[in-house]
Design a protein around this motif. Structure first.
Motif, PDB file in Angstrom:
ATOM      1  N   SER A  52       0.752  -1.236  -0.097  1.00 48.51           N
ATOM      2  CA  SER A  52      -0.083   0.009   0.126  1.00 48.51           C
ATOM      3  C   SER A  52       0.918   1.411  -0.165  1.00 48.51           C
ATOM      4  N   GLU A  53       1.961   1.383   0.683  1.00 46.04           N
ATOM      5  CA  GLU A  53       2.763   2.249   0.725  1.00 46.04           C
ATOM      6  C   GLU A  53       3.950   2.242  -0.259  1.00 46.04           C
ATOM      7  N   ASP A  97      -3.714 -14.029  -8.303  1.00 45.97           N
ATOM      8  CA  ASP A  97      -3.675 -14.032  -6.866  1.00 45.97           C
ATOM      9  C   ASP A  97      -2.609 -14.903  -6.257  1.00 45.97           C
ATOM     10  N   ALA A  98      -2.398 -16.094  -6.687  1.00 44.07           N
ATOM     11  CA  ALA A  98      -1.467 -17.079  -6.460  1.00 44.07           C
ATOM     12  C   ALA A  98       0.113 -16.331  -6.905  1.00 44.07           C
ATOM     13  N   CYS A  99       0.128 -15.573  -7.797  1.00 43.26           N
ATOM     14  CA  CYS A  99       1.162 -14.973  -8.170  1.00 43.26           C
ATOM     15  C   CYS A  99       1.447 -13.640  -6.997  1.00 43.26           C
ATOM     16  N   PHE A 100       0.487 -12.997  -6.694  1.00 43.83           N
ATOM     17  CA  PHE A 100       0.656 -11.845  -5.814  1.00 43.83           C
ATOM     18  C   PHE A 100       1.181 -12.727  -4.462  1.00 43.83           C
ATOM     19  N   LYS A 101       0.536 -13.519  -3.909  1.00 39.40           N
ATOM     20  CA  LYS A 101       0.892 -14.186  -2.582  1.00 39.40           C
ATOM     21  C   LYS A 101       2.370 -14.696  -2.839  1.00 39.40           C
ATOM     22  N   ALA A 102       3.026 -15.074  -3.886  1.00 39.88           N
ATOM     23  CA  ALA A 102       4.346 -15.526  -3.965  1.00 39.88           C
ATOM     24  C   ALA A 102       5.123 -14.371  -4.046  1.00 39.88           C
ATOM     25  N   LYS A 132      -3.972  -5.161   2.064  1.00 36.71           N
ATOM     26  CA  LYS A 132      -3.514  -4.058   1.204  1.00 36.71           C
ATOM     27  C   LYS A 132      -2.077  -4.078   0.779  1.00 36.71           C
ATOM     28  N   ASP A 133      -1.231  -4.580   1.792  1.00 41.21           N
ATOM     29  CA  ASP A 133       0.359  -4.990   1.660  1.00 41.21           C
ATOM     30  C   ASP A 133       0.724  -6.257   0.948  1.00 41.21           C
ATOM     31  N   ASN A 137       1.614  -1.695  -5.370  1.00 43.49           N
ATOM     32  CA  ASN A 137       1.287  -0.354  -4.789  1.00 43.49           C
ATOM     33  C   ASN A 137       0.270   0.138  -5.844  1.00 43.49           C
ATOM     34  N   PRO A 138      -0.722   0.796  -5.466  1.00 47.12           N
ATOM     35  CA  PRO A 138      -1.998   1.304  -6.280  1.00 47.12           C
ATOM     36  C   PRO A 138      -1.404   2.207  -7.222  1.00 47.12           C
ATOM     37  N   GLY A 139      -0.057   2.737  -7.224  1.00 50.99           N
ATOM     38  CA  GLY A 139       0.469   3.451  -8.504  1.00 50.99           C
ATOM     39  C   GLY A 139       0.842   2.728  -9.196  1.00 50.99           C
ATOM     40  N   TRP A 140       1.324   1.529  -9.194  1.00 49.03           N
ATOM     41  CA  TRP A 140       1.959   0.555 -10.181  1.00 49.03           C
ATOM     42  C   TRP A 140       0.706  -0.108 -11.186  1.00 49.03           C
ATOM     43  N   THR A 141       1.216  -0.050 -12.341  1.00 51.29           N
ATOM     44  CA  THR A 141       0.328  -0.597 -13.219  1.00 51.29           C
ATOM     45  C   THR A 141       0.844  -1.867 -13.822  1.00 51.29           C
ATOM     46  N   ASP A 142      -0.123  -2.816 -13.963  1.00 48.16           N
ATOM     47  CA  ASP A 142       0.318  -4.187 -14.639  1.00 48.16           C
ATOM     48  C   ASP A 142      -0.411  -4.258 -15.972  1.00 48.16           C
TER      49      ASP A 142
END
Length: 142
Positions: A52-53, A97-102, A132-133, A137-142
């Motif tokens: 988040s930060e 979601d699995a990628c974000f978890k890793a 949120k962590d 980061n919300p400012g990053w676009t994928d």
């Protein structure tokens, strides 16, 4: 011009065989900054921060995370790779979601070991991070 090279791999979440863009190996005579230049024209981009930060996702030029998103005949694929002092590793997932978890587990390791700056008062495990962590980061676009 794309210089993407494909490789055969297994997804970490579904264990299915896939063909996906390879993360370039470190063939430079320089450091991680030079390696980041090798991502130009590939499916990979550097992931500078997480959560988040926007805490450090690595510790440049020694630890660098990169991400890629592609599609095959069965749907989307989400990848992340690491560069650690010249050594590279790649991980593919069918689920974002699995990628974000890793990725969360990877950056958590670097935060808890003091290798990169992360949130204060870290929990005992990456799963204990607030939701949120455990995402970009919300400012990053994928």
């Amino acid at each position: 011009m794309s210089t993407t090279t494909m490789s055969h791999s297994l997804t970490a979440d579904t264990a299915e065989a896939v063909t996906a863009p390879v993360l370039p190996a470190d063939t430079t005579a320089g450091d991680g900054y030079d390696w980041m230049d090798t991502l130009e024209g590939t499916a990979w981009s550097v992931l500078p921060n997480w959560g988040s930060e926007g805490w450090d996702a690595g510790s440049w030029p020694y630890i660098i995370l990169a991400v890629a998103r592609t599609r095959d005949g069965n749907g989307e694929l989400f990848g992340y790779g690491t560069y650690v002092e010249g050594d590279t590793s790649t991980y593919w997932f069918r689920s974002q979601d699995a990628c974000f978890k890793a990725i969360s587990a990877e950056v958590f390791f670097h935060w808890t070991s003091g290798q990169s700056d992360g949130p204060d008062n870290l929990p005992a495990t990456a799963a204990g991070l607030p939701a949120k962590d455990r995402k970009p980061n919300p400012g990053w676009t994928d």
